[in-house]
Design an enzyme around this catalytic site. Structure first.
Site, short mmCIF file in Angstrom:
data_model
loop_
_atom_site.label_atom_id
_atom_site.label_comp_id
_atom_site.label_asym_id
_atom_site.label_seq_id
_atom_site.Cartn_x
_atom_site.Cartn_y
_atom_site.Cartn_z
N PHE A 157 1.00 -1.16 0.06
CA PHE A 157 0.12 -0.03 -0.15
C PHE A 157 0.91 1.28 -0.08
O PHE A 157 1.59 1.48 0.94
CB PHE A 157 -1.03 -0.08 1.21
CG PHE A 157 -1.98 1.31 1.06
CD1 PHE A 157 -3.06 0.85 0.58
CD2 PHE A 157 -1.53 2.27 1.64
CE1 PHE A 157 -3.95 2.25 0.57
CE2 PHE A 157 -2.36 3.51 1.61
CZ PHE A 157 -3.69 3.34 0.87
N ASP A 243 9.38 2.95 1.14
CA ASP A 243 8.29 3.60 1.74
C ASP A 243 8.41 3.49 2.98
O ASP A 243 7.88 2.45 3.55
CB ASP A 243 7.03 3.00 1.10
CG ASP A 243 5.96 3.83 1.40
OD1 ASP A 243 5.73 4.48 2.63
OD2 ASP A 243 4.73 3.69 0.97
N LYS A 272 3.18 10.90 7.23
CA LYS A 272 2.26 10.65 8.45
C LYS A 272 2.75 11.47 9.62
O LYS A 272 2.68 12.53 9.82
CB LYS A 272 2.38 9.22 8.51
CG LYS A 272 1.53 8.40 7.77
CD LYS A 272 1.18 6.73 8.21
CE LYS A 272 0.48 6.13 6.92
NZ LYS A 272 -1.06 6.51 7.03
#
Length: 468
Positions: A157, A243, A272
Site C-alpha cells: 500500500f 516507503d 504521516k
C-alpha cells in the site's frame, strides 16, 4: 468597506465547533462521503470526539477513550503534542508560503532530515502527504534513470493517487480507475528470486517496497530481504525506494525500519507522523547524485513542485517532531513497549484459538484471526468464511470501541487483521488495558458467529437510539 452578507446556511467557525453529533453526521451524509458516513454510523463508529491529548480522546458525552489506532501510524507523538503546537506559535508571524523566495524554516528541516537519515541521503522534496511523496519518488526514479518500469510488491500500500495507486497491491482499490500508469510490475513480497527476475533486463527504474507491509496485515519480511534487495538493485542499476511513511520515525523501535538490517535506500519516502500529528507533511529524500541527474541545474529545477510543500508551519511542526523523537527517546520506548505488547498478544494467542497469528515490530502490531470451520462453513456453503474474512477485524474493533472505549481498526488490504499503532508514549498500564479488553472479548466469543450476533445487537441499539 462594504460588508457582504454571508450566504444562507453558512456556518461560522464558532458555530462549527458547537455542532452536535447528529448535525455532524448529517453534514457528512449530505456534503461529504455519504457511503462512508453510513458505514461508520452502522458500526457506531460515528462518535463525535471533541478533545484529545496524547493517547487519550474524549467524545461529546464526556467518555474517555484510548487511541490504539494512532491515525494509521500518523500519531507517533500522540494528539496535540505541546511542543508541536508551541512550534507553530513561534513562526506565526512568518510568511507561511512565499514561493518567490527561499524558505527559512524549511531549509533547517532539510538539513535535519539529511542528518538523521541513513547513508548519503541528502536532498529532500517536501509535500503534503504520503501519496504525494510516493508520486514524487516514482517521478524522480524515472527522471534520474531514463527507464520506465517500476517493480512493486503484492499486498503493498503506497497511496491512492494515480501513480501511488498503480504500485499499490490491492485490485479492489484499482479496478474503478484502470488503466493505471503503464510499466508497473508486481512481485511477491519477500521473494528475492522474483525481484532479480524482473530486474535482470535492466529496464526497471526502481523497486519500491515497504520495510514492513502495513496494510497487508503487518507483514514482516524474511530476514535478509531488505539487504538482499539492496544488492540486487545495485547489481542492475535499479533505484531502491523504501516507503517508510508508516514505519519511519521510531514506530518499529528504530528511527527507520530499514535500520533493522542496516540498509540504505536510494530514495526514502516519509509522511504521516512527520508533521507531529498537527500539520500535513510529506517528503522524499535522495542522494545528491540522483537528485542532480533528475533535477540538477536551472532548466530542470522546476520540473516537480508543490504549492504547499515545505510551508513554514509544516516545516516548524516537523522540526519540533524530530526534536521530541530524540529528546524523549521514542524509538527506544517503542522497542521496549512494543516487545511488551507483542508478548502480551502472544499470551492471548496461546489461550484463544480465534487468534491465528501475532505479527509486528515495535509499536506496529497486527492480530490475524482464524476463519470459521466445520458445520458453519458447510451450512452456509462457504459464505461464513467469506464474510468473516472481510468483517472479522471490524467486529473486533466494534467491541473494543463500544464496550471498552479503545480505538482500533483493521488493515486496508487485509480486513481480517486488527492493527495496533498507538502513540509512542503509550504506557504499559495503557497496554495492559488493551490486553485485558482483548482477553474479555476472546473469553466471551469463541468465533465469528458469536461476535457477529453481539455486534448486530450493538448496531441495532445504536440505530434505535439515533432514530428516536
Amino acid at each position: 468597506m462594504r460588508k457582504i452578507k454571508t450566504p444562507d446556511h453558512f456556518i461560522s467557525l464558532p458555530e462549527a465547533v458547537k455542532l452536535n453529533r447528529e448535525q455532524v453526521a448529517e453534514n457528512h451524509k449530505r456534503y461529504l462521503n455519504s457511503g462512508l458516513a453510513m458505514m461508520l454510523s452502522l458500526l457506531n463508529f460515528d462518535k463525535q470526539f471533541i478533545k484529545a491529548e496524547g493517547i487519550k480522546v474524549w467524545d461529546s458525552d464526556g467518555n474517555l477513550y484510548l487511541d490504539f489506532l494512532g491515525a494509521y501510524g500518523a500519531l507517533n507523538l500522540g494528539h496535540n503534542h505541546p511542543r508541536v503546537l508551541a512550534a507553530l506559535e513561534q513562526v506565526k508571524e512568518f510568511p507561511n508560503m512565499l514561493q518567490a523566495s527561499l524558505g527559512t524554516v524549511v531549509s533547517a528541516l532539510a538539513q535535519n532530515i539529511a542528518a538523521i537519515t541513513p547513508g548519503d541521503l541528502q536532498r529532500s522534496f517536501f509535500c503534503n502527504s504520503g501519496a504525494e511523496a510516493v508520486e514524487g519518488a516514482l517521478k524522480l526514479a524515472r527522471a534520474a534513470t531514463g527507464r520506465q518500469k517500476i517493480v512493486c510488491c503484492e499486498g503493498s500500500f503506497h497511496g491512492k493517487t494515480m501513480g501511488a495507486l498503480s504500485v499499490t497491491g490491492r485490485e479492489q482499490y484499482q479496478k474503478a480507475f484502470q488503466p493505471l500508469i503503464p510499466g508497473i510490475v508486481s512481485i511477491p513480497f519477500g521473494d528475492l528470486n522474483a525481484l532479480e527476475d524482473k530486474l535482470k533486463d535492466k529496464t526497471a527504474a526502481a523497486f519500491i517496497v515497504e520495510p514492513i507491509q502495513g496494510e497487508a496485515g503487518i507483514i514482516l519480511p524474511p530476514a535478509g530481504y531488505l539487504s538482499g534487495a539492496r544488492q540486487i538493485c545495485a547489481k542492475y542499476n535499479t533505484l531502491l525506494i523504501f516507503d517508510e511513511i508508516q514505519t519511519g520515525l521510531g514506530r518499529t523501535g528504530e528511527m527507520f525500519a530499514c535500520r533493522h538490517e542496516n540498509v540504505t535506500p536510494d530514495i526514502m519516502c516519509l509522511a504521516k507522523s512527520l508533521g507531529g500529528g498537527v500539520m500535513p507533511v510529506g517528503a522524499f529524500i535522495t542522494t545528491n547524485d540522483i537528485w542532480e541527474r533528475a533535477y540538477g541545474g536551472m532548466e530542470k529545477a522546476r520540473l516537480h513542485t508543490s504549492t504547499f510543500g515545505g510551508n513554514t508551519w509544516a516545516a516548524a511542526a516537523a522540526i519540533a517532531t524530530l526534536e521530541v523523537l530524540y529528546e524523549e527517546d521514542l524509538p527506544e520506548r517503542a522497542r521496549k513497549n512494543g516487545d511488551y505488547l507483542l508478548a502480551g498478544l502472544n499470551r492471548l494467542k496461546e489461550n484463544y484459538p480465534l487468534i491465528k497469528e501475532v505479527r509486528g515490530r515495535g509499536l506496529m502490531a497486527g492480530l490475524e484471526f482464524n476463519q470459521p470451520e466445520g458445520f458453519v462453513v458447510k451450512a452456509t456453503l462457504g459464505l461464513a468464511n467469506k464474510i468473516s474474512q472481510e468483517y472479522m477485524g471490524s467486529l473486533i474493533a466494534v467491541e473494543l470501541l463500544n464496550k471498552y472505549r479503545i480505538i482500533t481498526a483493521y488493515t486496508l488490504n487485509n480486513p481480517n487483521v486488527i492493527r495496533l499503532e498507538p502513540p509512542l508514549q503509550v504506557t504499559r498500564e495503557q497496554i495492559d488495558t488493551l490486553l485485558e479488553a482483548l482477553d474479555g472479548i476472546f473469553r466471551k466469543h469463541k468465533g465469528f458467529i458469536s461476535l457477529a450476533a453481539t455486534s448486530a445487537k450493538t448496531i441495532f441499539k445504536s440505530f434505535t437510539k439515533k432514530s428516536s
